[in-house]
Design a protein around this motif. Sequence first.
Motif, PDB file in Angstrom:
ATOM      1  N   ASN A  81       4.828  12.702   6.592  1.00  0.00           N
ATOM      2  CA  ASN A  81       5.470  11.414   6.861  1.00  0.00           C
ATOM      3  C   ASN A  81       5.384  10.557   5.603  1.00  0.00           C
ATOM      4  N   GLU A  82       5.849   9.318   5.716  1.00  0.00           N
ATOM      5  CA  GLU A  82       5.687   8.379   4.608  1.00  0.00           C
ATOM      6  C   GLU A  82       4.346   7.670   4.785  1.00  0.00           C
ATOM      7  N   CYS A  83       3.937   6.911   3.752  1.00  0.00           N
ATOM      8  CA  CYS A  83       2.695   6.152   3.840  1.00  0.00           C
ATOM      9  C   CYS A  83       3.008   4.735   3.371  1.00  0.00           C
ATOM     10  N   PRO A  84       2.071   3.808   3.456  1.00  0.00           N
ATOM     11  CA  PRO A  84       2.327   2.490   2.877  1.00  0.00           C
ATOM     12  C   PRO A  84       2.625   2.627   1.377  1.00  0.00           C
ATOM     13  N   LEU A  85       3.391   1.718   0.830  1.00  0.00           N
ATOM     14  CA  LEU A  85       3.743   1.814  -0.592  1.00  0.00           C
ATOM     15  C   LEU A  85       2.486   1.860  -1.471  1.00  0.00           C
ATOM     16  N   GLU A  86       1.424   1.238  -0.999  1.00  0.00           N
ATOM     17  CA  GLU A  86       0.157   1.234  -1.751  1.00  0.00           C
ATOM     18  C   GLU A  86      -0.418   2.635  -1.896  1.00  0.00           C
ATOM     19  N   GLY A  87       0.031   3.587  -1.076  1.00  0.00           N
ATOM     20  CA  GLY A  87      -0.505   4.947  -1.151  1.00  0.00           C
ATOM     21  C   GLY A  87       0.194   5.812  -2.193  1.00  0.00           C
ATOM     22  N   ILE A  88       1.283   5.282  -2.761  1.00  0.00           N
ATOM     23  CA  ILE A  88       2.110   6.104  -3.657  1.00  0.00           C
ATOM     24  C   ILE A  88       1.352   6.553  -4.907  1.00  0.00           C
ATOM     25  N   ASP A  89       0.514   5.675  -5.460  1.00  0.00           N
ATOM     26  CA  ASP A  89      -0.219   6.053  -6.673  1.00  0.00           C
ATOM     27  C   ASP A  89      -1.084   7.286  -6.432  1.00  0.00           C
ATOM     28  N   ASP A  90      -1.741   7.332  -5.294  1.00  0.00           N
ATOM     29  CA  ASP A  90      -2.573   8.506  -4.998  1.00  0.00           C
ATOM     30  C   ASP A  90      -1.712   9.753  -4.778  1.00  0.00           C
ATOM     31  N   LEU A  91      -0.561   9.600  -4.132  1.00  0.00           N
ATOM     32  CA  LEU A  91       0.333  10.756  -3.960  1.00  0.00           C
ATOM     33  C   LEU A  91       0.640  11.375  -5.315  1.00  0.00           C
ATOM     34  N   LEU A  92       1.002  10.512  -6.272  1.00  0.00           N
ATOM     35  CA  LEU A  92       1.394  11.017  -7.589  1.00  0.00           C
ATOM     36  C   LEU A  92       0.182  11.520  -8.375  1.00  0.00           C
ATOM     37  N   ALA A  93      -0.932  10.800  -8.256  1.00  0.00           N
ATOM     38  CA  ALA A  93      -2.124  11.208  -9.012  1.00  0.00           C
ATOM     39  C   ALA A  93      -2.635  12.564  -8.529  1.00  0.00           C
ATOM     40  N   PHE A  94      -2.514  12.824  -7.234  1.00  0.00           N
ATOM     41  CA  PHE A  94      -3.067  14.066  -6.680  1.00  0.00           C
ATOM     42  C   PHE A  94      -1.990  15.095  -6.349  1.00  0.00           C
ATOM     43  N   ASP A  95      -0.761  14.799  -6.751  1.00  0.00           N
ATOM     44  CA  ASP A  95       0.331  15.750  -6.560  1.00  0.00           C
ATOM     45  C   ASP A  95       0.484  16.155  -5.089  1.00  0.00           C
ATOM     46  N   VAL A  96       0.619  15.158  -4.236  1.00  0.00           N
ATOM     47  CA  VAL A  96       0.889  15.373  -2.818  1.00  0.00           C
ATOM     48  C   VAL A  96       2.303  14.861  -2.549  1.00  0.00           C
ATOM     49  N   MET A  97       3.171  15.755  -2.047  1.00  0.00           N
ATOM     50  CA  MET A  97       4.563  15.350  -1.799  1.00  0.00           C
ATOM     51  C   MET A  97       4.665  14.600  -0.478  1.00  0.00           C
ATOM     52  N   PRO A  98       5.374  13.474  -0.466  1.00  0.00           N
ATOM     53  CA  PRO A  98       5.621  12.822   0.821  1.00  0.00           C
ATOM     54  C   PRO A  98       6.871  13.404   1.479  1.00  0.00           C
ATOM     55  N   SER A  99       6.968  13.236   2.781  1.00  0.00           N
ATOM     56  CA  SER A  99       8.256  13.357   3.452  1.00  0.00           C
ATOM     57  C   SER A  99       8.936  12.019   3.250  1.00  0.00           C
ATOM     58  N   VAL A 100      10.240  12.044   3.156  1.00  0.00           N
ATOM     59  CA  VAL A 100      10.966  10.812   2.861  1.00  0.00           C
ATOM     60  C   VAL A 100      12.058  10.602   3.890  1.00  0.00           C
ATOM     61  N   TYR A 101      12.181   9.371   4.390  1.00  0.00           N
ATOM     62  CA  TYR A 101      13.251   9.059   5.345  1.00  0.00           C
ATOM     63  C   TYR A 101      13.646   7.592   5.347  1.00  0.00           C
ATOM     64  N   THR A 102      13.030   6.786   4.456  1.00  0.00           N
ATOM     65  CA  THR A 102      13.540   5.415   4.291  1.00  0.00           C
ATOM     66  C   THR A 102      13.812   5.208   2.797  1.00  0.00           C
ATOM     67  N   SER A 103      14.900   4.487   2.503  1.00  0.00           N
ATOM     68  CA  SER A 103      15.269   4.332   1.098  1.00  0.00           C
ATOM     69  C   SER A 103      14.249   3.465   0.375  1.00  0.00           C
TER      70      SER A 103
END
Length: 386
Positions: free
Chosen positions: A90-112
């Motif tokens: 799923n998606e996460c709060p925008l604040e979680g994006i840095d960790d996604l990128l730092a740890f190479d975890v792909m999000p699911s995306v469904y909102t622009s």
Amino acid sequence: MPNVSYPKNRWAWVEVDLNAIRKNTRAFKALLEPRTQMMCAVKADAYGHGAVECAKAMASSGASQFAVATVDEGVELRRGGVAQPILMLNECPLEGIDDLLAFDVMPSVYTSGFALAYGERAVSLGKVGRYHLAIDTGMSRIGVLPEDVVEFRRMIDFHRGLECAGSFTHFATADAIGDWDFRQQSLRFSDAVSALEGAGLEVGLVHCDNTPGTVLHPENHFDMCRVGIGLYGLQPSETTAPRIALEPAMSVRARVTRVVNPAVGEGVGYGFTYRVPKPNIQIATVPVGYADGLSRSLSNNMDVLVRGMRARQVGRICMDQFMFAVDVNDIRAYHPATAVERGDVVTLIGRDGDDEISADEMADRRDTINYEVVCNFSQRLDRIFT
Ligand SMILES: *Cc1c(COP(=O)(O)O)cnc(C)c1O
């Protein structure tokens, strides 16, 4: 009991049989075409089985990707040394994006909004934000509606920080055979994927089957299957049981901390919902309670195995302990050895001698599903890998 070391400070634990996990993983991999990838769902601490250890066992047995539900679950896998692609479902709060990128975890995306914030951050870090597009084909949970997928992708694809690595949906009724709703979702999914491809958009890995889908609907395997519950040896439904043999990986055990022989009429536990009905009833205490995930709704409605026999749990389950009753006369009749003693191993889920208490049995008694039973056993119980 396996020859491993048990927690030093507590007489209660969860045993996880990694061999069973490996066997189950291979059994699912064997259902797939060689080119079809297997993504293993290890969300919720691998359904309560221990995410990092399970992911490693799965990776050695045919898994090539992992799925989690939260940013922190993805981070935990990376910190534990898991190197395969990880998808957050799923998606996460925008604040979680840095960790996604730092740890190479792909999000699911469904909102622009999320997609563009993710792409923007990726660019500013000199990275590419890989994601999977979630498509809502009828579950009404997450995803872009099928009729909107092409427009949605056009709205975000201009962003050079984004790369679509997959497109997926999730079925509400994958365990049903010959189900119209399933066919409808399935058709909406393949139509949406065709529309994306027809518009010249990269769809990445196409995937939709969960455990029951993987077993019952091989025509929907596409590029990858997302298998969860089956890897832990549990059947998602009666419909899958005849099609694949699985081995449950989790056992929940404890040791008796005290045994007494109360007089007839004495009560047990809060509210005295059980009173000793006759002489020679042993009341044994087990240091597991609802704070460990043993639902209080099982009070006076579950069995345990001890010394290879079934015994009835009695009285209300407390936060940290519960009691069970043993009719000592019965034991002497059937099992001359001895009655229950302090230190005896008690099995809440798993096998002891010829008998077994399954997660399904506990789920039926609680009026829920095996998924919830295994997820519920809390972090307070150490996971012991055997
Ligand atoms: C949890 C989950 C799965 C795995 O489901 P099982 O029924 O355990 O196989 C697959 N896909 C999604 C989107 C999920 O949330």
